[in-house]
Structure formats: structure tokens, C-alpha cells
Design a protein around this motif. Structure first.
Motif, PDB file in Angstrom:
ATOM      1  N   VAL A 146       0.805  -1.224   0.000  1.00  8.31           N
ATOM      2  CA  VAL A 146       0.000   0.000   0.000  1.00  8.31           C
ATOM      3  C   VAL A 146       0.839   1.276   0.000  1.00  8.31           C
ATOM      4  CG1 VAL A 146      -1.933  -1.152   1.123  1.00  8.31           C
ATOM      5  CG2 VAL A 146      -0.218   0.010   2.519  1.00  8.31           C
ATOM      6  N   ASP A 147       2.099   1.203   0.389  1.00  9.55           N
ATOM      7  CA  ASP A 147       2.939   2.391   0.429  1.00  9.55           C
ATOM      8  C   ASP A 147       3.267   2.826  -0.992  1.00  9.55           C
ATOM      9  OD1 ASP A 147       4.866   4.261   1.973  1.00  9.55           O
ATOM     10  OD2 ASP A 147       6.141   3.302   0.459  1.00  9.55           O
ATOM     11  N   ARG A 148       2.990   4.099  -1.308  1.00 13.16           N
ATOM     12  CA  ARG A 148       3.121   4.522  -2.695  1.00 13.16           C
ATOM     13  C   ARG A 148       4.551   4.518  -3.190  1.00 13.16           C
ATOM     14  NH1 ARG A 148       1.127  10.833  -2.582  1.00 13.16           N
ATOM     15  NH2 ARG A 148       2.655  11.684  -1.132  1.00 13.16           N
ATOM     16  N   GLU A 149       5.528   4.816  -2.312  1.00 14.85           N
ATOM     17  CA  GLU A 149       6.918   4.779  -2.755  1.00 14.85           C
ATOM     18  C   GLU A 149       7.355   3.344  -3.015  1.00 14.85           C
ATOM     19  OE1 GLU A 149       8.641   7.259  -3.776  1.00 14.85           O
ATOM     20  OE2 GLU A 149       6.947   8.548  -3.281  1.00 14.85           O
ATOM     21  N   ALA A 150       6.862   2.414  -2.186  1.00 16.21           N
ATOM     22  CA  ALA A 150       7.178   1.000  -2.418  1.00 16.21           C
ATOM     23  C   ALA A 150       6.567   0.530  -3.742  1.00 16.21           C
ATOM     24  CB  ALA A 150       6.671   0.152  -1.259  1.00 16.21           C
ATOM     25  N   VAL A 151       5.352   0.998  -4.020  1.00 16.86           N
ATOM     26  CA  VAL A 151       4.711   0.634  -5.290  1.00 16.86           C
ATOM     27  C   VAL A 151       5.521   1.180  -6.457  1.00 16.86           C
ATOM     28  CG1 VAL A 151       2.652   0.924  -6.718  1.00 16.86           C
ATOM     29  CG2 VAL A 151       2.411   0.499  -4.265  1.00 16.86           C
ATOM     30  N   ARG A 152       5.929   2.434  -6.365  1.00 15.17           N
ATOM     31  CA  ARG A 152       6.703   3.045  -7.450  1.00 15.17           C
ATOM     32  C   ARG A 152       8.028   2.315  -7.671  1.00 15.17           C
ATOM     33  NH1 ARG A 152       4.367   7.831  -9.017  1.00 15.17           N
ATOM     34  NH2 ARG A 152       3.123   8.971  -7.467  1.00 15.17           N
ATOM     35  N   ARG A 153       8.686   1.907  -6.579  1.00 14.98           N
ATOM     36  CA  ARG A 153       9.960   1.182  -6.729  1.00 14.98           C
ATOM     37  C   ARG A 153       9.742  -0.178  -7.372  1.00 14.98           C
ATOM     38  NH1 ARG A 153      10.783   3.244  -1.465  1.00 14.98           N
ATOM     39  NH2 ARG A 153      10.255   1.225  -0.552  1.00 14.98           N
ATOM     40  N   MET A 154       8.616  -0.777  -7.084  1.00 14.76           N
ATOM     41  CA  MET A 154       8.333  -2.112  -7.585  1.00 14.76           C
ATOM     42  C   MET A 154       7.969  -2.123  -9.064  1.00 14.76           C
ATOM     43  SD  MET A 154       5.314  -3.736  -8.552  1.00 14.76           S
ATOM     44  CE  MET A 154       4.126  -2.747  -7.672  1.00 14.76           C
ATOM     45  N   VAL A 155       7.315  -1.055  -9.518  1.00 20.23           N
ATOM     46  CA  VAL A 155       6.753  -1.052 -10.866  1.00 20.23           C
ATOM     47  C   VAL A 155       7.854  -1.033 -11.922  1.00 20.23           C
ATOM     48  CG1 VAL A 155       5.434   0.298 -12.541  1.00 20.23           C
ATOM     49  CG2 VAL A 155       4.576   0.005 -10.217  1.00 20.23           C
ATOM     50  N   GLN A 156       7.742  -1.941 -12.867  1.00 20.61           N
ATOM     51  CA  GLN A 156       8.635  -1.963 -14.021  1.00 20.61           C
ATOM     52  C   GLN A 156       7.786  -1.839 -15.280  1.00 20.61           C
ATOM     53  OE1 GLN A 156      11.430  -5.342 -13.958  1.00 20.61           O
ATOM     54  NE2 GLN A 156      10.790  -5.693 -11.843  1.00 20.61           N
ATOM     55  N   ARG A 157       8.209  -0.946 -16.154  1.00 18.21           N
ATOM     56  CA  ARG A 157       7.500  -0.803 -17.415  1.00 18.21           C
ATOM     57  C   ARG A 157       7.973  -1.859 -18.405  1.00 18.21           C
ATOM     58  NH1 ARG A 157       6.420   3.090 -13.641  1.00 18.21           N
ATOM     59  NH2 ARG A 157       5.259   4.860 -14.530  1.00 18.21           N
TER      60      ARG A 157
END
Length: 223
Positions: free
Chosen positions: A179-190
Motif C-alpha cells: 500500500v505504500d506509494r513509494e514501495a509501489v513506485r519502486r516495484m513497478v517496471q515498465r
């Protein structure tokens, strides 16, 4: 932006080949010209084990927002996590919108030319666009597709594109405990934009009522 796409691969194939699981949810018919304001297939993971594929209304108006609130079809990646309208969904109700390709319109002196963008041969065929969802009026789910500035290889067609995720991070995107938005951003790969191909298609795609495989056929612009 992302305002039109096609999905003709079956939900059963997506569930088994992309997630290694049997389909949980209804099957749907092939659609070659999916337009906003209609039900679209979306993947969610509401528990630790099961991926659901179910229809959601393409147009994001949560029940709490009221009937006069806007109903956007897209949410900008740059602001989605901090927006009052989208933040809860980004943290707690992320989804995937599977597609075989999407359409964008390139401005030209002769008018707007539609292009179809899809997977290159010998790459992962189904595209997974990042989305968010909430319950709308009557507890029916509603969703939006997240967009971002277009990759350099696509920017000549349109300045924005859907966020298309790499297959390696699909499960993490759906993880309800992340749920943490920074963790989500780090996880996301395009997904690598070099794995995509595009070509001009007939202006028949401009009319949502047109829905057939020949909409995906390449043409020479101006013909």
C-alpha cells in the motif's frame, strides 16, 4: 492517453498462460474497438491466492464522489498516488487491464490518423495496462487506466501512453498488502517499449460501433 483498445485474447488463456491459474470469473467475447463508458475486463487480487477477471465500467466515479463528480477514463501516473480522487484506489485497489493493443491518434495536416500499438512478434503477446478501481453507484466496480508520458519510440504518435507493466511485476502490482506509494513506485517496471510495434489503421476505428478484426489491419496513411 488511452481512449480505445482491443482485447481478443480469451480470459481463460490469460489466466492460465500469464498467471498459471484457472480462470476465476466470466469469459468475454473478443472486442476489437473497446470504448470508454463500457464494461472492460480487469484483473484484481482480493486475497493472497486468487486472481479474478471480471467486468468493470470504464469511467472512474466512486460511489462516495456523488453523481455529479467527474468520470475520468485515465489517471495520470505523475499525480495518481497523491490525488484525493484516486489515492485510495492507488493504495488499495489496483488492477490490470489486459489488452492485445491500443489505439492512438496522430495529429497531421490532413487530420488525426489512428495508429494501432501492439506487441512485436516473438514477445509476450498480451499487454497489461496498470489501472485503479473502486466501487461505484450500486456497488458496481468502476476503473481508470493509468497513463504517463509516451516513450520516445511512441512520442511521434501521441504525447502520452498507458502504463504498460512488465510481466515480471504483475503479481506485485495486484498485491493488496502493498500500500505504500513509494514501495509501489519502486516495484513497478515498465514493459520495454522496444518490444512494441505500431502501424496506421483505417479511420473506421473512429466509430466505436465498428468492431471487427479488420480494424487492426495496417494501411498507408492518407489512403
Amino acid at each position: 492517453m488511452c481512449g480505445r483498445f482491443d482485447k481478443h485474447t480469451s480470459n481463460e488463456w490469460i489466466a492460465r498462460q500469464c498467471f498459471g491459474r484457472a480462470l476465476s470469473g466470466p469469459e468475454s467475447s473478443p472486442r476489437y474497438n473497446v470504448a470508454p463508458g463500457t464494461p472492460i475486463d480487469a484483473l484484481t487480487r482480493l486475497d493472497a491466492e486468487t486472481v479474478y477477471i471480471s467486468p468493470m465500467h470504464w469511467g472512474f466515479r466512486p460511489a462516495w464522489a456523488g453523481k455529479d463528480a467527474p468520470e475520468p477514463i485515465n489517471a495520470r501516473a505523475e499525480t495518481v498516488a497523491g490525488s484525493r480522487y484516486f489515492a485510495h484506489a492507488f493504495a488499495h485497489k489496483r488492477c490490470l487491464v489486459p489488452a492485445d493493443g491500443w489505439f492512438e491518434w496522430q495529429a497531421s495536416d490532413a487530420g488525426k490518423v489512428p495508429y494501432y500499438i501492439t506487441s512485436a512478434p516473438d514477445t509476450e503477446g498480451v499487454l497489461f495496462m496498470a489501472g485503479i478501481w473502486e466501487y461505484g453507484a450500486g456497488d458496481d466496480p468502476v476503473c481508470a487506466i493509468i497513463t504517463e508520458p509516451a516513450a520516445p519510440s511512441l512520442a511521434s504518435i501521441h504525447s502520452r501512453q498507458p502504463v504498460v507493466l512488465d510481466p515480471a511485476c504483475l503479481e506485485q502490482w495486484l498485491d493488496p498488502e502493498l500500500v505504500d506509494r513509494e514501495a509501489v513506485r519502486r516495484m513497478v517496471q515498465r514493459r520495454d517499449p522496444e518490444s512494441l510495434r505500431f502501424w496506421a489503421v483505417s479511420s473506421a476505428v473512429n466509430r466505436p460501433a465498428n468492431d471487427s478484426p479488420d480494424l487492426l489491419e495496417p494501411i498507408t496513411p492518407g489512403t
